[in-house]
Design an enzyme around this catalytic site. Structure first.
Site, mmCIF file in Angstrom:
data_model
loop_
_atom_site.group_PDB
_atom_site.id
_atom_site.type_symbol
_atom_site.label_atom_id
_atom_site.label_comp_id
_atom_site.label_asym_id
_atom_site.label_seq_id
_atom_site.Cartn_x
_atom_site.Cartn_y
_atom_site.Cartn_z
ATOM 1 N N HIS A 1 4.560 1.826 -3.605
ATOM 2 C CA HIS A 1 3.352 1.981 -2.794
ATOM 3 C C HIS A 1 2.074 2.016 -3.647
ATOM 4 C CE1 HIS A 1 1.011 2.831 0.691
ATOM 5 N NE2 HIS A 1 2.046 3.184 1.440
ATOM 6 N N ASP B 1 -2.448 -3.187 8.643
ATOM 7 C CA ASP B 1 -1.353 -2.283 8.298
ATOM 8 C C ASP B 1 -0.117 -2.841 8.991
ATOM 9 O OD1 ASP B 1 0.286 -0.249 7.557
ATOM 10 O OD2 ASP B 1 -0.797 1.356 8.602
ATOM 11 N N GLU C 1 3.321 -3.928 -0.004
ATOM 12 C CA GLU C 1 4.605 -3.242 -0.119
ATOM 13 C C GLU C 1 5.709 -4.205 0.322
ATOM 14 O OE1 GLU C 1 3.861 0.590 2.168
ATOM 15 O OE2 GLU C 1 1.923 -0.392 2.150
ATOM 16 N N ARG D 1 8.227 2.617 8.646
ATOM 17 C CA ARG D 1 8.619 3.480 9.770
ATOM 18 C C ARG D 1 9.976 3.155 10.385
ATOM 19 N NH1 ARG D 1 3.366 2.653 9.529
ATOM 20 N NH2 ARG D 1 2.032 4.491 9.651
ATOM 21 N N HIS E 1 8.419 6.370 5.463
ATOM 22 C CA HIS E 1 8.644 6.368 4.020
ATOM 23 C C HIS E 1 9.725 7.343 3.549
ATOM 24 C CE1 HIS E 1 5.547 3.474 3.631
ATOM 25 N NE2 HIS E 1 4.511 4.258 3.550
HETATM 26 C C1 GLA Z 1 2.084 2.429 4.769
HETATM 27 C C2 GLA Z 1 1.949 2.572 6.222
HETATM 28 C C3 GLA Z 1 0.605 3.088 6.559
HETATM 29 C C4 GLA Z 1 0.335 4.402 5.854
HETATM 30 C C5 GLA Z 1 0.556 4.220 4.373
HETATM 31 C C6 GLA Z 1 0.487 5.527 3.632
HETATM 32 O O1 GLA Z 1 1.331 1.397 4.303
HETATM 33 O O2 GLA Z 1 2.214 1.380 6.929
HETATM 34 O O3 GLA Z 1 0.471 3.241 7.939
HETATM 35 O O4 GLA Z 1 1.189 5.385 6.339
HETATM 36 O O5 GLA Z 1 1.810 3.664 4.130
HETATM 37 O O6 GLA Z 1 -0.659 6.223 3.897
#
Ligand code: GLA
Length: 368
Positions: free
Chosen positions: A198, A268, A333, A103, A128
């Site tokens: 991803h 996350d 990631e 983000r 992304h």
């Molecule tokens: C990343 C983001 C998550 C989500 C995934 C895709 O991992 O941090 O919040 O958006 O991508 O679904």
């Protein structure tokens, strides 16, 4: 005399014959509505490990790797058809992510005094790389020794980002069961770049990942606000559910009453990797107890987003038409920290003309 001769012949053969072969086969995966082909590259090593990569999104479509008995299983989530990949705007299954992985807060950033506005596609943020990120482009693909080279030119202003960005990403498979991703990019104007992949890993090939043993080589992570934008703090993981310095099952603490876990609907978050040098170093390790499969992630990047598939809710169909359910995979990631363009204290993601973005991440597989 005979043994000297045969030793000589062996030595000669070893120098003349190529190292154990990784084969690459190109085929057509599907056609886009305008008739242009999406190519699929099947890369196989001497041990039978097989990676399939398509030009659309640079997606790692499947990865077959042996368990402790040698049995191969596909360990990545994905779809059955190009139509399904194109209809899915939320998971980013297996895709290359750019220009900016994760983000950017408020969907804008300032560079050299100028504000750049990006597409808003996640709350008030840009996620992304925007609405038509690198995951939604048909890359140009060609076979290279051991794998496939994908290239893409992103025009000046594409998704709001400055500079013409020329990107080349190479996927190669090695005979010791590693999948290597090498990313390069150059620009003609100052810009920001943060590329990733991803892939959703499920080392068992089925079920959920809650009992996988996960290790993350990080003493700190970057806590987030309600919109999942880092607050700027690098927080010590000691005594928190974010301490994965020893092998720990995500399921052990994922439901703890913790504000950060609540915000992410699970894990996350970006971990601040412990690094000692410049090259690739161990970022994370995952061990799946039933199959014995082990994945080690090595990278030269400063961070890794550990995501436990929290937003998968069965509404998207995965392989075999089966619903992709929550926590049926985990993502690792490798990246610069989210929102780095707006955080002067984070490692810089700025790329200037004349510089080269050059980054490597390796996914090393074994079984125990
Ligand atoms: C990343 C983001 C998550 C989500 C995934 C895709 O991992 O941090 O919040 O958006 O991508 O679904």
């Amino acid at each position: 005399m005979r043994s000297i001769l045969s030793a000589g012949v062996t030595a000669l053969l070893l120098t003349v014959l190529p190292a154990a072969a990784v084969t690459v086969k190109k085929s057509e995966y599907a056609k886009l509505p305008d008739g242009s082909p999406v190519s699929l590259f099947t890369v196989t090593n001497a041990k039978g490990m097989e990676a399939r990569i398509m030009t659309w999104g640079g997606v790692l479509v499947s990865l077959k790797t042996p368990d402790r008995t040698g049995h191969l299983a596909d360990v990545v989530l994905g779809h059955d058809s190009l139509r399904d990949y194109r209809a899915d705007t939320g998971t980013y299954f297996g895709a290359l992510i750019g220009r900016y992985a994760n983000r950017i807060g408020g969907a804008q950033f300032k560079l050299d005094g100028k504000t750049y506005k990006l597409p808003v596609n996640d709350g008030s943020n840009s996620l992304h790389g925007g609405v038509i990120g690198f995951d939604k482009r048909n890359w140009t693909g060609r076979e290279v020794p051991g794998g496939v080279e994908l290239s893409l030119t992103s025009n000046d202003g594409d998704q709001g980002y400055p500079g013409t960005l020329k990107t080349v990403v190479t996927y190669t498979l090695t005979d010791d069961n590693a999948l290597r991703l090498h990313y390069t990019a150059t620009t003609d104007k100052a810009t920001v770049v943060n590329m990733s992949n991803h892939t959703y890993w499920n080392l068992k090939g089925e079920g959920d990942i809650l009992n996988n043993l996960v290790t993350i080589n990080a003493d700190k992570y970057t806590p987030v606000d309600e919109g999942l934008i880092p607050t700027g703090e690098l927080k010590d993981v000691t005594g928190t559910p974010f301490d994965f310095r020893k092998p720990t099952a995500p399921g052990a603490r994922i439901n703890q009453a913790d504000e950060q876990l609540k915000r992410g609907k699970g894990y996350d978050h970006n971990w601040v990797l412990n690094r000692t040098g410049k090259g690739v170093e161990l970022a994370a390790r995952v061990e799946e107890p039933t199959s014995g499969r082990v994945l080690e992630v090595f990278t030269d990047q400063p961070g890794v987003q550990f995501y436990t598939g929290n937003f998968l809710n069965g509404s998207v169909k995965g392989k075999g038409g089966k619903p992709a359910n929550q926590r049926t995979a985990l993502c690792l990631e490798t990246q610069h920290y989210p929102d780095s363009p707006n955080k002067a204290s984070f490692p810089s993601a700025t790329l200037k003309p004349g510089e080269k973005y050059d980054s490597t991440t390796e996914f090393r597989f074994s079984a125990k």
